[in-house]
Design a protein around this motif. Structure first.
Motif, PDB file in Angstrom:
ATOM      1  N   THR A   8      -6.644  18.542   7.658  1.00 57.49           N
ATOM      2  CA  THR A   8      -5.352  19.111   7.260  1.00 57.49           C
ATOM      3  C   THR A   8      -5.602  19.813   5.923  1.00 57.49           C
ATOM      4  O   THR A   8      -6.707  19.755   5.393  1.00 57.49           O
ATOM      5  CB  THR A   8      -4.237  18.052   7.084  1.00 57.49           C
ATOM      6  OG1 THR A   8      -4.399  17.404   5.824  1.00 57.49           O
ATOM      7  CG2 THR A   8      -4.225  17.025   8.204  1.00 57.49           C
TER       8      THR A   8
ATOM      9  N   GLY B   8      -7.230  13.552   8.528  1.00 55.16           N
ATOM     10  CA  GLY B   8      -6.389  12.504   9.079  1.00 55.16           C
ATOM     11  C   GLY B   8      -7.065  11.846  10.271  1.00 55.16           C
ATOM     12  O   GLY B   8      -7.941  12.430  10.907  1.00 55.16           O
TER      13      GLY B   8
ATOM     14  N   ARG C 258      -6.225  -1.473   8.388  1.00 54.87           N
ATOM     15  CA  ARG C 258      -5.016  -1.203   7.611  1.00 54.87           C
ATOM     16  C   ARG C 258      -3.981  -2.275   7.890  1.00 54.87           C
ATOM     17  O   ARG C 258      -3.731  -2.622   9.038  1.00 54.87           O
ATOM     18  CB  ARG C 258      -4.479   0.169   8.031  1.00 54.87           C
ATOM     19  CG  ARG C 258      -3.220   0.643   7.324  1.00 54.87           C
ATOM     20  CD  ARG C 258      -2.923   2.067   7.804  1.00 54.87           C
ATOM     21  NE  ARG C 258      -1.683   2.612   7.355  1.00 54.87           N
ATOM     22  CZ  ARG C 258      -1.592   3.661   6.522  1.00 54.87           C
ATOM     23  NH1 ARG C 258      -2.666   4.243   6.042  1.00 54.87           N
ATOM     24  NH2 ARG C 258      -0.418   4.142   6.183  1.00 54.87           N
TER      25      ARG C 258
ATOM     26  N   VAL D 238      11.342   7.048   9.105  1.00 57.52           N
ATOM     27  CA  VAL D 238      10.056   7.578   9.546  1.00 57.52           C
ATOM     28  C   VAL D 238       9.633   8.695   8.585  1.00 57.52           C
ATOM     29  O   VAL D 238      10.472   9.452   8.087  1.00 57.52           O
ATOM     30  CB  VAL D 238      10.143   8.092  11.009  1.00 57.52           C
ATOM     31  CG1 VAL D 238      11.168   9.207  11.176  1.00 57.52           C
ATOM     32  CG2 VAL D 238       8.778   8.574  11.508  1.00 57.52           C
ATOM     33  N   ALA D 239       8.338   8.761   8.328  1.00 59.11           N
ATOM     34  CA  ALA D 239       7.791   9.810   7.449  1.00 59.11           C
ATOM     35  C   ALA D 239       7.233  10.929   8.329  1.00 59.11           C
ATOM     36  O   ALA D 239       6.461  10.661   9.255  1.00 59.11           O
ATOM     37  CB  ALA D 239       6.687   9.221   6.570  1.00 59.11           C
TER      38      ALA D 239
ATOM     39  N   ALA E 116      -0.954   9.974  11.773  1.00 61.32           N
ATOM     40  CA  ALA E 116      -2.280  10.011  11.147  1.00 61.32           C
ATOM     41  C   ALA E 116      -2.228   9.615   9.682  1.00 61.32           C
ATOM     42  O   ALA E 116      -1.562  10.260   8.884  1.00 61.32           O
ATOM     43  CB  ALA E 116      -2.859  11.420  11.253  1.00 61.32           C
TER      44      ALA E 116
ATOM     45  N   SER F 172      -0.381  14.494   0.779  1.00 67.07           N
ATOM     46  CA  SER F 172       0.939  15.110   0.638  1.00 67.07           C
ATOM     47  C   SER F 172       1.834  14.297  -0.302  1.00 67.07           C
ATOM     48  O   SER F 172       1.644  13.095  -0.493  1.00 67.07           O
ATOM     49  CB  SER F 172       1.607  15.196   2.015  1.00 67.07           C
ATOM     50  OG  SER F 172       1.780  13.905   2.553  1.00 67.07           O
TER      51      SER F 172
ATOM     52  N   ARG G 245       5.275   8.929  -3.434  1.00 70.13           N
ATOM     53  CA  ARG G 245       3.862   9.170  -3.771  1.00 70.13           C
ATOM     54  C   ARG G 245       3.736  10.618  -4.249  1.00 70.13           C
ATOM     55  O   ARG G 245       4.027  11.535  -3.493  1.00 70.13           O
ATOM     56  CB  ARG G 245       2.988   8.968  -2.525  1.00 70.13           C
ATOM     57  CG  ARG G 245       1.505   9.267  -2.792  1.00 70.13           C
ATOM     58  CD  ARG G 245       0.634   9.056  -1.563  1.00 70.13           C
ATOM     59  NE  ARG G 245       0.836  10.099  -0.576  1.00 70.13           N
ATOM     60  CZ  ARG G 245       0.244  10.125   0.623  1.00 70.13           C
ATOM     61  NH1 ARG G 245      -0.557   9.139   0.974  1.00 70.13           N
ATOM     62  NH2 ARG G 245       0.472  11.114   1.460  1.00 70.13           N
TER      63      ARG G 245
ATOM     64  N   LEU H 208       7.536   0.223  -0.779  1.00 72.36           N
ATOM     65  CA  LEU H 208       8.041   1.038   0.326  1.00 72.36           C
ATOM     66  C   LEU H 208       6.942   1.918   0.884  1.00 72.36           C
ATOM     67  O   LEU H 208       7.007   2.408   1.980  1.00 72.36           O
ATOM     68  CB  LEU H 208       9.154   1.953  -0.187  1.00 72.36           C
ATOM     69  CG  LEU H 208      10.446   1.242  -0.555  1.00 72.36           C
ATOM     70  CD1 LEU H 208      11.386   2.217  -1.229  1.00 72.36           C
ATOM     71  CD2 LEU H 208      11.079   0.672   0.703  1.00 72.36           C
TER      72      LEU H 208
ATOM     73  N   GLY I  34       0.918   3.799  -0.633  1.00 70.19           N
ATOM     74  CA  GLY I  34       0.413   4.643  -1.691  1.00 70.19           C
ATOM     75  C   GLY I  34       0.869   4.051  -3.026  1.00 70.19           C
ATOM     76  O   GLY I  34       0.342   4.362  -4.077  1.00 70.19           O
TER      77      GLY I  34
HETATM   78  O1  TXA Z   1      -1.627  14.316   3.219  1.00 73.07           O
HETATM   79  C1  TXA Z   1      -1.311  13.298   3.848  1.00 73.07           C
HETATM   80  O2  TXA Z   1      -0.185  12.787   3.739  1.00 73.07           O
HETATM   81  C2  TXA Z   1      -2.372  12.667   4.753  1.00 73.07           C
HETATM   82  C3  TXA Z   1      -2.706  13.663   5.875  1.00 73.07           C
HETATM   83  C4  TXA Z   1      -3.635  13.088   6.892  1.00 73.07           C
HETATM   84  O3  TXA Z   1      -1.514  14.122   6.446  1.00 73.07           O
HETATM   85  N1  TXA Z   1      -1.919  11.424   5.289  1.00 73.07           N
HETATM   86  C5  TXA Z   1      -1.801  10.310   4.537  1.00 73.07           C
HETATM   87  O4  TXA Z   1      -1.412   9.196   5.237  1.00 73.07           O
HETATM   88  O5  TXA Z   1      -2.041  10.283   3.344  1.00 73.07           O
HETATM   89  P1  TXA Z   1      -1.491   7.719   4.642  1.00 73.07           P
HETATM   90  O6  TXA Z   1      -1.179   6.826   5.762  1.00 73.07           O
HETATM   91  O7  TXA Z   1      -2.789   7.517   3.961  1.00 73.07           O
HETATM   92  O8  TXA Z   1      -0.305   7.674   3.642  1.00 73.07           O
HETATM   93  C6  TXA Z   1       1.016   7.677   4.128  1.00 73.07           C
HETATM   94  C7  TXA Z   1       1.954   7.262   3.033  1.00 73.07           C
HETATM   95  C8  TXA Z   1       1.760   5.811   2.730  1.00 73.07           C
HETATM   96  O9  TXA Z   1       1.864   5.634   1.327  1.00 73.07           O
HETATM   97  C9  TXA Z   1       2.915   5.177   3.485  1.00 73.07           C
HETATM   98  O10 TXA Z   1       3.284   3.958   2.955  1.00 73.07           O
HETATM   99  C10 TXA Z   1       4.003   6.224   3.342  1.00 73.07           C
HETATM  100  O11 TXA Z   1       3.308   7.439   3.484  1.00 73.07           O
HETATM  101  N2  TXA Z   1       5.016   6.084   4.391  1.00 73.07           N
HETATM  102  C11 TXA Z   1       4.890   6.311   5.705  1.00 73.07           C
HETATM  103  N3  TXA Z   1       6.034   6.048   6.360  1.00 73.07           N
HETATM  104  C12 TXA Z   1       6.930   5.648   5.437  1.00 73.07           C
HETATM  105  C13 TXA Z   1       8.293   5.224   5.481  1.00 73.07           C
HETATM  106  N4  TXA Z   1       8.974   5.156   6.616  1.00 73.07           N
HETATM  107  N5  TXA Z   1       8.879   4.875   4.317  1.00 73.07           N
HETATM  108  C14 TXA Z   1       8.195   4.941   3.144  1.00 73.07           C
HETATM  109  N6  TXA Z   1       6.905   5.325   3.033  1.00 73.07           N
HETATM  110  C15 TXA Z   1       6.271   5.671   4.166  1.00 73.07           C
END
Ligand code: TXA
Ligand code: MG
Length: 318
Positions: free
Chosen positions: A27, A32, A52, A112-113, A135, A175, A189, A215, A218
């Motif tokens: 990305t 991812g 994880r 959902v994110a 991802a 992101s 984050r 929450l 990150g």
């Molecule tokens: O740039 C990015 O975001 C990368 C690329 C692959 O897209 N993805 C990424 O995913 O960094 P991950 O899983 O490493 O980080 C996702 C973050 C985590 O801090 C997670 O807790 C948060 O997003 N997150 C996901 N769903 C959430 C939700 N429903 N509420 C709060 N935080 C959420």
């Protein structure tokens, strides 16, 4: 297996995702580790491979706006304004989820994110898979994120079905995660889209990177971490035993000491260049056999906020 992200290989990758497998893909932020977001068993494999914790929800990646409506139950004006301006791009929005999003994706949360990545290979892959792709970054949980296909291969190569190689990720930090579930928008984050840019569109946002209730992992204190201890420094006299140390410089400065290894994020102190190089430099330092990595502070504006967030978490004690 690592393959070039050619049209044929992206097609193959789409098929693997559709059939419940795991594909690592580029990305604009980091690589991812993707699975069909609507298939809970496929998503479970992500947690297994990354080691994880299941309380850590995943980001769902989409290639078309139609999916946003299917995946959420409520979208407000702020979300539409931000999407219009910043998607595809490094902005993840946390919104209320719809029924079709499996609990494993959201770790049981009602939210959902979601993001639309600004990388042609990622978009093409999602189109081919004909499904949203959940991802996380393609690294073992807590370790440095991957910004090249080689990083993914080194860390997870034998555990996943395919790695699509499209070179280096242009942004290099994850992101920005923004929650829009309360009246007050909150950054969970800091990341590739500077807070200042978001505030231009929707006004003041709160930066909540630490809270009693986590929450967003990150938000965990120690994260993005090399195996080697990391120490943040302001001035060179804080560096002890340079001959056994690695030094991560934000920009070129006159070093009057001889370190074992030195990495410069950006000769001229450009924050975009620095963020693009951050994780690669940490991977190299971690592989170089130094006892400590000394990382120079960067100014906390624009992308500097995300860089310092990653450095602080990399340097935190367990
Ligand atoms: O740039 C990015 O975001 C990368 C690329 C692959 O897209 N993805 C990424 O995913 O960094 P991950 O899983 O490493 O980080 C996702 C973050 C985590 O801090 C997670 O807790 C948060 O997003 N997150 C996901 N769903 C959430 C939700 N429903 N509420 C709060 N935080 C959420
Ligand atoms: Mg991650």
């Amino acid at each position: 297996m690592k393959v070039k992200a050619s049209p044929e290989n992206i097609k193959l990758a789409g098929k693997i995702i559709k059939e419940g497998g795991l594909v690592a893909f580029p990305t604009e932020t980091v690589y991812g580790l993707g699975a069909n977001a609507l298939n809970p068993i496929a998503v479970a494999k992500i947690f297994e491979v990354k080691n994880r914790p299941s309380f850590d929800p995943l980001i769902v990646h989409i290639s078309r706006i139609e999916w946003l409506e299917k995946l959420t139950s409520q979208i407000d004006e702020r979300a539409f304004k931000l999407i219009e301006k910043f998607w595809p791009g490094p902005l993840t929005l946390v919104l209320f989820k719809s029924q079709i999003v499996p609990d494993i994706v959201t770790a049981g949360l009602k939210t959902v994110a979601i993001r639309m990545p600004a990388h042609p290979v990622a978009l093409e892959l999602i189109e081919n898979a004909q499904t949203p792709i959940s991802a996380p970054s393609a690294n073992p949980f807590g370790y440095i994120s991957p910004t090249t296909a080689d990083h993914v291969e080194k860390m997870l190569g034998d555990k996943i079905d395919l790695i699509l190689d499209a070179g280096k990720c242009p942004i290099g930090v994850e992101s920005t995660v923004l929650s829009l579930i309360d009246e007050e928008p909150k950054i969970l984050r800091p990341g590739g889209l500077p807070v200042e840019e978001i505030e231009k569109i929707i006004g003041k946002v709160k930066i909540q990177t630490k809270s009693e209730k986590i929450l967003s992992p990150g938000q965990l204190q120690r994260h993005y971490s090399p195996k080697t201890p990391v120490k943040i420094f302001k001035s060179i006299d804080e560096i002890k035993n340079p001959e056994n140390s690695g030094i991560l410089l934000f920009k070129k400065i006159n070093l009057n000491i001889k370190a074992k290894r030195v990495e410069i994020l950006s000769e001229n102190g450009d924050l975009l260049e620095a963020s693009a190089n951050l994780f690669s430099a940490l991977h190299r330092l971690d592989d170089s056999g130094v006892d400590v990595i000394y990382a120079q502070e960067v100014p906390e504006t624009g992308l500097g906020l995300a860089i310092m967030d990653r450095l602080r978490k990399a340097s935190a004690q367990e």
